[in-house]
Enzyme design. Structure first.
Site, mmCIF file in Angstrom:
data_model
loop_
_atom_site.group_PDB
_atom_site.id
_atom_site.type_symbol
_atom_site.label_atom_id
_atom_site.label_comp_id
_atom_site.label_asym_id
_atom_site.label_seq_id
_atom_site.Cartn_x
_atom_site.Cartn_y
_atom_site.Cartn_z
ATOM 1 N N HIS A 50 3.480 4.950 12.651
ATOM 2 C CA HIS A 50 3.784 4.772 11.227
ATOM 3 C C HIS A 50 4.843 5.810 10.890
ATOM 4 C CE1 HIS A 50 2.583 4.103 6.873
ATOM 5 N NE2 HIS A 50 3.091 5.320 6.771
ATOM 6 N N ARG A 94 0.863 -1.190 0.000
ATOM 7 C CA ARG A 94 0.000 0.000 0.000
ATOM 8 C C ARG A 94 0.899 1.239 0.000
ATOM 9 N NH1 ARG A 94 -0.644 4.716 2.333
ATOM 10 N NH2 ARG A 94 -0.357 3.775 4.392
ATOM 11 N N ASP A 95 1.524 1.567 1.111
ATOM 12 C CA ASP A 95 2.389 2.761 1.094
ATOM 13 C C ASP A 95 3.549 2.558 0.124
ATOM 14 O OD1 ASP A 95 2.863 5.355 1.776
ATOM 15 O OD2 ASP A 95 3.280 4.990 3.896
ATOM 16 N N HIS A 149 3.439 3.678 -3.685
ATOM 17 C CA HIS A 149 3.876 4.987 -4.201
ATOM 18 C C HIS A 149 5.189 4.846 -4.970
ATOM 19 C CE1 HIS A 149 0.917 7.540 -2.242
ATOM 20 N NE2 HIS A 149 1.121 6.911 -1.095
ATOM 21 N N HIS A 188 8.277 7.369 8.623
ATOM 22 C CA HIS A 188 8.966 7.472 7.328
ATOM 23 C C HIS A 188 10.423 7.824 7.520
ATOM 24 C CE1 HIS A 188 5.948 6.893 4.131
ATOM 25 N NE2 HIS A 188 5.081 7.205 5.084
ATOM 26 N N TYR A 213 3.806 16.194 2.852
ATOM 27 C CA TYR A 213 3.256 14.845 2.645
ATOM 28 C C TYR A 213 4.138 14.039 1.688
ATOM 29 C CZ TYR A 213 -0.830 11.678 2.266
ATOM 30 O OH TYR A 213 -1.710 10.624 2.315
#
Lengths: 302, 341
Positions: free
Chosen positions: B195, B14-15, B18, B197, B286
């Site tokens: 979550h 899912r992520d 990208h 990054h 984002y």
């Protein structure tokens, strides 16, 4: 004498409508109807000498001879109930919720088409802002897929919108298809909490098939923006529309280009501050439809 | 193997989508799910990078329909649960019905960190459908811990089983992540997740700090696949946890093999902290804006770094990818004025 209008819903939209209807020389305001006796909208109506009642739809049922037209600014599920009551009374209604029970009206595109229908749907704020653009592109190209993204200030999205965000996307996407003329429509809504609040932004993407006259698309969009701005003065292009090269694999097929139209809507600042262009475009469009109905009835009577 | 100390959700599909511009094939999904399921990962998330319904001009069209990929994932998973993400305003309740029918078990409902109340309808629907409902508060670096807790409480009230603090911009320092998790753990009755990054190279550190602060759920992506510089890398997280004596339930070498042999070959570029992704973390933008801004910069002959910095100044939120074109056009117009006599 003007068409006698009653507004149901004394929140942001209803109160803004009140101010606009009072300014119209073709409409007369019979009452602002809420359900919360302490609401700011009802207080404001009283201070202006407007009939203000917390009795909800039953006020209309009790005074059917005082109302020619109802404008419903409540919420989608409440409107479903109101629509049935008003149909029984034989009073036409302009629906500012996303319930979409009657034909959808976007003044710049199909104002004259459904004026006699007992229930007219004003779609959604994003639908009012973007459907005209898709319709404009459809006049110059076969639009197999259209998409809109609407970003509104968090402060301008009331509880009705927040609890029914799916109604917004569904009803808007359908309007892009039914009135905009796109074979497939998609709608996206984003809330932005930035402070100071942002102006309402709308972006429209339309797939352009091989062989499209790009200049004709751009010209048609420019004309349409002027057409909407005639009744929503704060409606404008943020940048020039651009044609971007793909290919793009859309649900309506692969196309070589897309047109991107970046719009901004500044409100008139009637009740809510100018950032709430999303509310202003709904109320301005609804008043435009109410005035068209008034003209139609005057014409019939004459 | 003893019970895990936290529940790991791998979001490679899912992520991580990208990083492949939402072009995963059914074959890749099947292979990655089979590998991670075998390695012992508890939950695997599958969807367009912007969630169900994300396939669009704005966020990029999916190469393969989400529902086909989710079906393939459900079929390939022996013990792992399949999760899907939905952002209200992009996806709708119909998407939740569809994934429930396909056999997904977890619905993750994501909103910007200040807008939890648009998730009420969807969290309720997920519960009605018998799905586990996870609240997912994105861009959580933008508000203070107490404000985040107030939003998380709303999600708890709507029926969420878990609430996540999501660092969508990879902008949190370790103390920022810890303070948010501590506030959520202290103020909620349900488990809390993180979550993270990699834009500031802190994804593993922030995840560990969250575990210390009481988080019971952690997101990661195999080979770090993801928006911006990528996500917390699954195989690295489980390796570090093992060295620290934190039980993950995941076989380190098996996860590393999936990363090396299955995920990395699918990626179109290395997941590194380059200039653009560093700016995401530095300016708090984002993460999924990175590849879109790269394309817009090339299309309009303007600087990608300038685009990202301006987006940061405008305080845009997740989903406003259309503003990338807006900013690129304005930068192009401005530079045009400078060169003209």
């Amino acid at each position: 004498m003007g068409l006698r209008c009653a507004i149901i819903g004394s929140g942001n939209i209803g109160t803004d409508l009140m101010i606009k209807i009072r300014r119209s020389d073709q409409l007369e305001l019979a009452a602002l109807i809420g359900i919360d006796p302490a609401s700011d909208g009802l207080a404001r109506a009283r201070s202006l000498g407007v009939e203000a009642t917390p009795d909800g739809i039953s006020w209309v049922a009790d005074h059917p001879d005082r109302v020619d037209l109802v404008l419903d600014a409540t919420s989608a599920h409440v409107h479903v109930r109101h629509a049935a009551v008003l149909a029984g009374l034989g009073i036409p209604v302009i629906d500012l919720t996303p319930a979409a029970r009657g034909p959808k009206v976007i003044p710049a595109v199909n104002l004259a088409e459904h004026l006699d229908a007992p229930n007219l749907s004003m779609v959604t704020c994003g639908g009012q802002a973007t459907t005209p653009i898709v319709a404009a592109v459809s006049r110059a190209a076969d639009v197999r897929y259209a998409e809109m993204v609407s970003t509104v200030a968090s402060a301008s999205a009331g509880p009705g919108t927040r609890q029914n965000i799916d109604e917004f996307t569904r009803t808007t996407a359908r309007a892009l298809e039914e009135i905009g003329g796109a074979a497939h429509g998609k709608a996206i809504v984003i809330l932005n909490p930035a402070d100071p609040p942002i102006l309402m932004r709308n972006t429209v993407f339309c797939a352009l098939p091989e062989g499209t006259d790009h200049q004709a698309v751009l010209d048609s969009v420019q004309r349409m923006v002027a057409g909407v701005a005639a009744y929503v003065p704060g409606y404008r292009l943020k940048n020039h529309p651009v044609i971007e090269e793909g290919p793009f694999d859309t649900p309506g097929g692969t196309v070589p280009h897309r047109v991107v139209v970046l719009l901004e809507v500044e409100g008139a600042g009637d009740y809510l501050p100018p950032y709430a262009g999303n509310l202003d475009i709904m109320t301005a469009a609804a008043v435009r439809v109410a005035e068209a109905k008034a003209q139609r009835l005057a014409g019939v009577a004459a | 193997m003893s019970a895990a100390d936290f529940r790991l959700t791998d979001s490679t599909l899912r992520d991580g989508s990208h990083a492949v511009r939402h072009q995963y094939t059914q074959r890749q999904v099947t292979d990655i799910v089979a590998g991670l399921d075998q390695a012992g990962v508890a939950v695997l998330e599958v969807a367009h990078g912007d969630g169900l319904g994300g396939s669009s001009f704005s966020y990029g069209f999916s190469g393969t329909n989400d529902m086909e990929l989710i079906s393939a994932a459900v079929a390939a998973a022996k013990t792992a649960k399949i999760a899907c993400l939905l952002i209200p305003g992009i996806g709708t309740a119909e998407d939740l019905r569809a994934i429930a029918d396909l056999g997904a078990a977890v619905a993750r409902i994501a909103t910007h960190c200040t807008e939890a109340d648009i998730a009420e309808q969807h969290i309720g629907m997920a519960k009605e459908l018998g799905l586990e409902a996870v609240g997912f508060l994105m861009m959580a670096h933008m508000i203070e811990p107490e404000q985040l807790l107030a939003q998380a409480r709303k999600m708890q009230d709507y029926g969420a089983d878990v609430v996540y603090c999501v660092d969508s911009a990879g902008a949190m320092t370790t103390p920022m992540a810890r303070a948010r998790i501590e506030a959520l753990v202290a103020g909620l009755d349900i488990p809390v997740g993180i979550h993270a990054h990699e834009n500031l190279s802190l994804s593993v550190a922030n995840s560990l700090s969250a575990l210390e602060a009481g988080a019971l759920h952690v997101d990661a992506c195999t080979a770090g696949a993801g928006a911006g510089a990528g996500n917390c890398p699954t195989e690295v997280l489980v390796a570090v946890c093992e060295k620290l004596g934190i039980e993950t339930g995941v076989d380190v070498l098996a996860a590393a093999s999936v990363a090396e042999e299955t995920v990395r070959p699918a990626l179109q570029r290395p997941q590194v902290v380059d200039r653009a992704s560093l700016i995401l973390g530095y300016a708090g933008v984002y993460g999924s804006f990175m590849l879109h801004s790269e394309r817009a910069a090339a299309r309009y002959g303007v600087s990608q770094a300038e685009i990202l910095l301006e987006l940061g100044r405008r305080k845009v939120v997740g989903g406003q990818e259309d503003m990338i074109i807006d900013v690129a056009l304005e930068l192009a117009a401005r530079s045009g004025q400078e060169v003209s006599p």
